[in-house]
Design an enzyme around this catalytic site. Structure first.
Site, PDB file in Angstrom:
ATOM      1  N   ASP A  63       0.852  -1.200   0.000  1.00  0.00           N
ATOM      2  CA  ASP A  63       0.000   0.000   0.000  1.00  0.00           C
ATOM      3  C   ASP A  63       0.886   1.248   0.000  1.00  0.00           C
ATOM      4  O   ASP A  63       1.910   1.309   0.684  1.00  0.00           O
ATOM      5  CB  ASP A  63      -0.893  -0.010   1.247  1.00  0.00           C
ATOM      6  CG  ASP A  63      -2.045   0.974   1.133  1.00  0.00           C
ATOM      7  OD1 ASP A  63      -3.201   0.540   1.038  1.00  0.00           O
ATOM      8  OD2 ASP A  63      -1.784   2.207   1.140  1.00  0.00           O
ATOM      9  N   ILE A  64       0.475   2.258  -0.756  1.00  0.00           N
ATOM     10  CA  ILE A  64       1.269   3.483  -0.887  1.00  0.00           C
ATOM     11  C   ILE A  64       1.251   4.317   0.403  1.00  0.00           C
ATOM     12  O   ILE A  64       2.156   5.120   0.642  1.00  0.00           O
ATOM     13  CB  ILE A  64       0.742   4.309  -2.089  1.00  0.00           C
ATOM     14  CG1 ILE A  64       1.816   5.187  -2.672  1.00  0.00           C
ATOM     15  CG2 ILE A  64      -0.494   5.117  -1.741  1.00  0.00           C
ATOM     16  CD1 ILE A  64       1.448   5.788  -4.023  1.00  0.00           C
ATOM     17  N   ASN A  78     -12.881  -3.291   2.240  1.00  0.00           N
ATOM     18  CA  ASN A  78     -13.942  -2.290   2.394  1.00  0.00           C
ATOM     19  C   ASN A  78     -14.873  -2.322   1.198  1.00  0.00           C
ATOM     20  O   ASN A  78     -14.423  -2.184   0.060  1.00  0.00           O
ATOM     21  CB  ASN A  78     -13.316  -0.900   2.520  1.00  0.00           C
ATOM     22  CG  ASN A  78     -12.495  -0.767   3.790  1.00  0.00           C
ATOM     23  OD1 ASN A  78     -12.915  -1.215   4.849  1.00  0.00           O
ATOM     24  ND2 ASN A  78     -11.329  -0.173   3.695  1.00  0.00           N
ATOM     25  N   GLU A 119     -12.349   3.487  -1.136  1.00  0.00           N
ATOM     26  CA  GLU A 119     -11.834   4.621  -1.921  1.00  0.00           C
ATOM     27  C   GLU A 119     -11.458   4.246  -3.345  1.00  0.00           C
ATOM     28  O   GLU A 119     -11.532   5.075  -4.246  1.00  0.00           O
ATOM     29  CB  GLU A 119     -10.602   5.215  -1.230  1.00  0.00           C
ATOM     30  CG  GLU A 119     -10.962   5.986   0.030  1.00  0.00           C
ATOM     31  CD  GLU A 119      -9.746   6.484   0.789  1.00  0.00           C
ATOM     32  OE1 GLU A 119      -8.610   6.201   0.355  1.00  0.00           O
ATOM     33  OE2 GLU A 119      -9.951   7.128   1.827  1.00  0.00           O
ATOM     34  N   VAL A 120     -11.008   3.020  -3.523  1.00  0.00           N
ATOM     35  CA  VAL A 120     -10.626   2.574  -4.877  1.00  0.00           C
ATOM     36  C   VAL A 120     -11.604   1.471  -5.276  1.00  0.00           C
ATOM     37  O   VAL A 120     -11.762   0.479  -4.544  1.00  0.00           O
ATOM     38  CB  VAL A 120      -9.175   2.053  -4.912  1.00  0.00           C
ATOM     39  CG1 VAL A 120      -8.822   1.571  -6.314  1.00  0.00           C
ATOM     40  CG2 VAL A 120      -8.202   3.138  -4.468  1.00  0.00           C
ATOM     41  N   HIS A 130     -10.042  -4.929  -3.368  1.00  0.00           N
ATOM     42  CA  HIS A 130      -8.715  -5.139  -2.784  1.00  0.00           C
ATOM     43  C   HIS A 130      -8.878  -5.632  -1.363  1.00  0.00           C
ATOM     44  O   HIS A 130      -9.773  -5.210  -0.637  1.00  0.00           O
ATOM     45  CB  HIS A 130      -7.853  -3.874  -2.832  1.00  0.00           C
ATOM     46  CG  HIS A 130      -8.560  -2.635  -2.379  1.00  0.00           C
ATOM     47  ND1 HIS A 130      -9.514  -1.997  -3.129  1.00  0.00           N
ATOM     48  CD2 HIS A 130      -8.470  -1.937  -1.222  1.00  0.00           C
ATOM     49  CE1 HIS A 130      -9.968  -0.952  -2.478  1.00  0.00           C
ATOM     50  NE2 HIS A 130      -9.355  -0.896  -1.306  1.00  0.00           N
ATOM     51  N   HIS A 180      -6.941  -5.904   2.149  1.00  0.00           N
ATOM     52  CA  HIS A 180      -5.809  -5.359   2.904  1.00  0.00           C
ATOM     53  C   HIS A 180      -5.234  -6.471   3.780  1.00  0.00           C
ATOM     54  O   HIS A 180      -5.983  -7.170   4.466  1.00  0.00           O
ATOM     55  CB  HIS A 180      -6.262  -4.236   3.836  1.00  0.00           C
ATOM     56  CG  HIS A 180      -6.849  -3.039   3.157  1.00  0.00           C
ATOM     57  ND1 HIS A 180      -6.162  -1.860   2.997  1.00  0.00           N
ATOM     58  CD2 HIS A 180      -8.075  -2.813   2.611  1.00  0.00           C
ATOM     59  CE1 HIS A 180      -6.930  -0.960   2.392  1.00  0.00           C
ATOM     60  NE2 HIS A 180      -8.104  -1.517   2.146  1.00  0.00           N
TER      61      HIS A 180
HETATM   62  P1  5GP Z   1      -9.867   1.480   0.561  1.00  0.00           P
HETATM   63  O1  5GP Z   1     -10.181   2.622   1.459  1.00  0.00           O
HETATM   64  O2  5GP Z   1     -10.507   1.643  -0.814  1.00  0.00           O
HETATM   65  O3  5GP Z   1     -10.179   0.148   1.183  1.00  0.00           O
HETATM   66  O4  5GP Z   1      -8.299   1.481   0.380  1.00  0.00           O
HETATM   67  C1  5GP Z   1      -7.630   1.991  -0.719  1.00  0.00           C
HETATM   68  C2  5GP Z   1      -6.157   1.805  -0.425  1.00  0.00           C
HETATM   69  O5  5GP Z   1      -5.429   1.998  -1.624  1.00  0.00           O
HETATM   70  C3  5GP Z   1      -5.611   2.808   0.597  1.00  0.00           C
HETATM   71  O6  5GP Z   1      -5.033   2.096   1.685  1.00  0.00           O
HETATM   72  C4  5GP Z   1      -4.584   3.615  -0.194  1.00  0.00           C
HETATM   73  O7  5GP Z   1      -3.468   3.997   0.559  1.00  0.00           O
HETATM   74  C5  5GP Z   1      -4.227   2.654  -1.322  1.00  0.00           C
HETATM   75  N1  5GP Z   1      -3.790   3.305  -2.542  1.00  0.00           N
HETATM   76  C6  5GP Z   1      -4.401   4.338  -3.177  1.00  0.00           C
HETATM   77  N2  5GP Z   1      -3.740   4.660  -4.300  1.00  0.00           N
HETATM   78  C7  5GP Z   1      -2.684   3.804  -4.387  1.00  0.00           C
HETATM   79  C8  5GP Z   1      -1.634   3.650  -5.349  1.00  0.00           C
HETATM   80  O8  5GP Z   1      -1.537   4.342  -6.353  1.00  0.00           O
HETATM   81  N3  5GP Z   1      -0.740   2.649  -5.115  1.00  0.00           N
HETATM   82  C9  5GP Z   1      -0.818   1.846  -4.010  1.00  0.00           C
HETATM   83  N4  5GP Z   1       0.119   0.913  -3.871  1.00  0.00           N
HETATM   84  N5  5GP Z   1      -1.788   1.974  -3.088  1.00  0.00           N
HETATM   85  C10 5GP Z   1      -2.716   2.932  -3.274  1.00  0.00           C
END
Ligand code: 5GP
Length: 133
Positions: free
Chosen positions: A34-35, A92, A100-101, A105, A107
């Site tokens: 994760d970034i 999520n 958010e994405v 995914h 985690h």
């Molecule tokens: P969500 O809230 O959708 O479950 O988590 C999205 C995750 O994607 C976050 O933990 C965020 O830090 C990670 N993320 C967002 N953009 C990028 C990216 O460009 N590269 C990587 N490796 N992780 C990302």
């Protein structure tokens, strides 16, 4: 529900249009760091197929894709040496979970004691929730 949009960040990572710090790649899944890590180890495991979230995936993915993703979760945790110390797996789906994405995914979090399941959660004083019928 959301329609899959293949311009999302993870779709671009799968296509090699954006870089990622890869942990594991298999026929059906990709795992990368994760970034913005929330723990010393914070890895995301994604299916290569176009699934918005856990809901879409569990309704529409093939058995091979489902097995492939979950095998990759376990394999990534082993590669990251998280088995002995322990790790947490979460995903999520949509608004309440703060997705958010919009490419599924999972985690994997570990590398330190992770505390209660929902840090800062507003658990009612008597410990019971009203569940929708
Ligand atoms: P969500 O809230 O959708 O479950 O988590 C999205 C995750 O994607 C976050 O933990 C965020 O830090 C990670 N993320 C967002 N953009 C990028 C990216 O460009 N590269 C990587 N490796 N992780 C990302």
């Amino acid at each position: 529900m959301f329609k899959y949009d293949d311009t999302n960040i993870f779709a671009k990572i799968i296509r090699g249009k954006l870089p990622s710090d890869k942990v594991l790649e298999t026929e059906h899944a990709l795992a990368f760091h994760d970034i913005n890590p929330q723990a010393p180890i914070h890895v995301l495991v994604i299916p290569k197929g176009p699934y918005v979230s856990m809901d879409d995936f569990t309704a529409n993915a093939s058995a091979e894709e489902i097995v492939g993703l979950w095998r990759a979760v376990g394999e990534a945790a082993r590669l990251l040496d998280l088995v002995e110390g322990g790790y947490r797996v979460m995903s999520n789906h949509s608004a309440n979970a703060h997705q958010e994405v919009f490419h599924l995914h999972i985690h994997i979090l570990g590398g330190r004691p992770l505390g209660p399941m929902l840090e800062g959660g507003d658990i009612p004083p008597n410990g019971t929730w009203h569940r929708p019928a």
